[in-house]
Every structure is written in structure tokens, then in C-alpha cells.
Scaffold this active site. Sequence first.
Site, short mmCIF file in Angstrom:
data_model
loop_
_atom_site.label_atom_id
_atom_site.label_comp_id
_atom_site.label_asym_id
_atom_site.label_seq_id
_atom_site.Cartn_x
_atom_site.Cartn_y
_atom_site.Cartn_z
N ARG B 68 0.84 -1.21 0.00
CA ARG B 68 0.00 0.00 0.00
C ARG B 68 0.87 1.25 0.00
NH1 ARG B 68 -6.09 -0.37 1.02
NH2 ARG B 68 -6.29 -2.26 -0.20
N TYR B 72 0.19 4.40 -2.36
CA TYR B 72 -0.02 5.77 -1.86
C TYR B 72 0.99 6.74 -2.47
CZ TYR B 72 -2.86 3.39 1.66
OH TYR B 72 -3.80 2.63 2.30
N TYR B 94 -13.09 8.97 -0.52
CA TYR B 94 -14.27 8.40 0.14
C TYR B 94 -14.31 8.86 1.60
CZ TYR B 94 -17.11 4.40 1.85
OH TYR B 94 -18.05 3.59 2.41
#
Lengths: 69, 269
Positions: B68, B72, B94
Amino acid sequence: MKDLLVRFLITMDKDAKLKQQYLKDPEGTAKAFGLSDEDVQLCAKNDVNAIKGRCEAEGADNLEISHSK
Amino acid sequence: MKTESTGSLVVVGTGITVSGQMTLITESLLKTADIVLSVVTESALINLQMINSNVVCLRNLYEQGKSRALTYQKMTQRIVDEVKSGKKVVAAFYGHPGVFVNPSHVAIKQLKSEGYSAEMLPGISAEDCLVADLGLDPSHYGCQSYEATQFLLRQYTLDPHMMQIIWQIGSIADFTHNKHRTSHPGLTLLRDELLKYFSPSHKIIIYEASTIPIAAPRIEYLELRDLAAVIPKPITTMVIPSKGLPEFDMKTMTKLKLTPAIFEQQLFG
């Protein structure tokens, strides 16, 4: 528009009156919005899981598990 | 600060539901952006496309099994590059763009350090939905909030007088980001850790915010002893209501020339 059912939910999420109409008469409201017979049936049966699946409404894969220092 | 002709960034949140939790100022900014870079659900993406014709989805940068941190970095780089190319950029995430989101903070920090205009606007987060749906005011008893894996792996000090919110109990120690897990051994560890502070019969709440207007939120009340039987999703949250207010601190009360009776008289009349 890729998916009219998703557009229906997007519209309803911003329109309290439409939502109230839907809660009283899901089938009639879905039909009036122009949804396909198949999608009208999803609404009539209140198949929330199928509808959620179509929307891919849960952003789970966006969430971060942060282990940073 | 760079001049107006140079690029700028505003980071916004689209809320938890498909469209209705977006703030008015966010919608206004989206309408006038040169480009919208988004990391939102498919339905929220469609809503963004109804507002601005130039929306680029960055979710394809996520890959199962891939770090991740790398994802990112790529998201941050894309945001920064678009701003440096002179565009008025809105980055839409979100929920709240500053909660459980890394690239939003990093991009703002980097751009500000280089003299660009960059800011974040608040959005409606899962915590906001939780407070509304459960009717639990975090200020009443105080509140501690943790990500589940961090909570288990770090030596936190839990105060059972405060409401506890533990996020992502369906992803405990899951570094593969598998949305379809069938086994959740972390829940047993979590239960055992919490039993150090609460009785087995202490009521807990399993919560998932509603994401579409026709669905109710998931709200399940159970006893702590039964936590391991819960079938969570990655977005599932656990709430542990407070054991009640702690005793008064009489030393501080005396310094303020108060007594419990006077304090309660002042508060409640």
C-alpha cells in the site's frame, strides 16, 4: 450513464421526497424513474445486497491500515 | 506562495453514502476543477462524473498483494504532478479525506512546502455516521478510537470509562487486503484483550454505516464474550460503550473551589 440503477440511488440520496416515495412504493417509484424490469424487481424484492453489489457502494478497499510510525 | 496561474489543490471527501453526504462547497469546487482525481467507490465515481466531465479514477493503482505504501506514493505523485502542470486540482476521497487516507495529507504537505496552494476540506466520515446512527455522544464519557490491528499490536492504555471505537475489526493483521476472508482469528485476540477491562457480559455494538439510501446501517448489540462469533467485513467497526463516568478528582475540584454537589448543580440546575 453506465447504470441507471446507480443513477437512481445517487438521485435518491440527494432527494428526500424521492426517498419517501420509494419507501412507500419501491416498485412504482423505480418504474417511474425508468429502470429496467429486472432492476424494478430488485427494488420490489428489496434485494439490498444485490443493489449494494451493483453500486459497489462500500469503499472497503480504499481504507488504510496504517502501521506507519 | 505561487501565483494564481500556477496549479492548486483542494482535497475533499465524498461522504460515506453514494452522493448525499457531499458538502455544498465540495460540490461547488468539483464543478469548477480543471481535473478531479478520485479514490472513491464506483457509485461515488459516477456521481463525480455527473458533476465534472474530467474525472480520473486512481483506484486502479491498488493491486492485491502490492504494498500500500507504494500505491499511496503513486497516488500522491499523480496529484502533485497535476498541480505542478498548472491545473486547478480537486482530489476526492471516500468519506472524510483526512481519515484513514494517506496521499491526501502527504500531497498537501509536499505542495505547501513548495509554495503551492493546497488545502483540505472536511467530509462526512464513518465516525460521523456512527454518532448519528447509534445516538452515542463521544463527548459524554470521552472517547478512545483505534485501528484494530494497531490496538492489538501496540501497548495502548485503554480507559474503560470512555467509549471505545475500534475500526476495521474485519482486517486484523491482514496485510493482503483480502476482502473475502472467511476466518477472523484476530477477533478472539481482541476479545481476550478487552476482557482485561470489561466483563464478559459488557454490551458491545457491531456497526457498519449505511452506504445507499435504501439500506439501514448494520447495528448489532451483543455481549463481549460473543465477539469471536461475529462475521465482519473490512469496514466493520466495534463500539464499546463506557462503563460510566470515573470518580471525581477531588484535588482539582478543591483547587477550583468546587464540590461534586456544586459541580452538578452548575451543570444540571
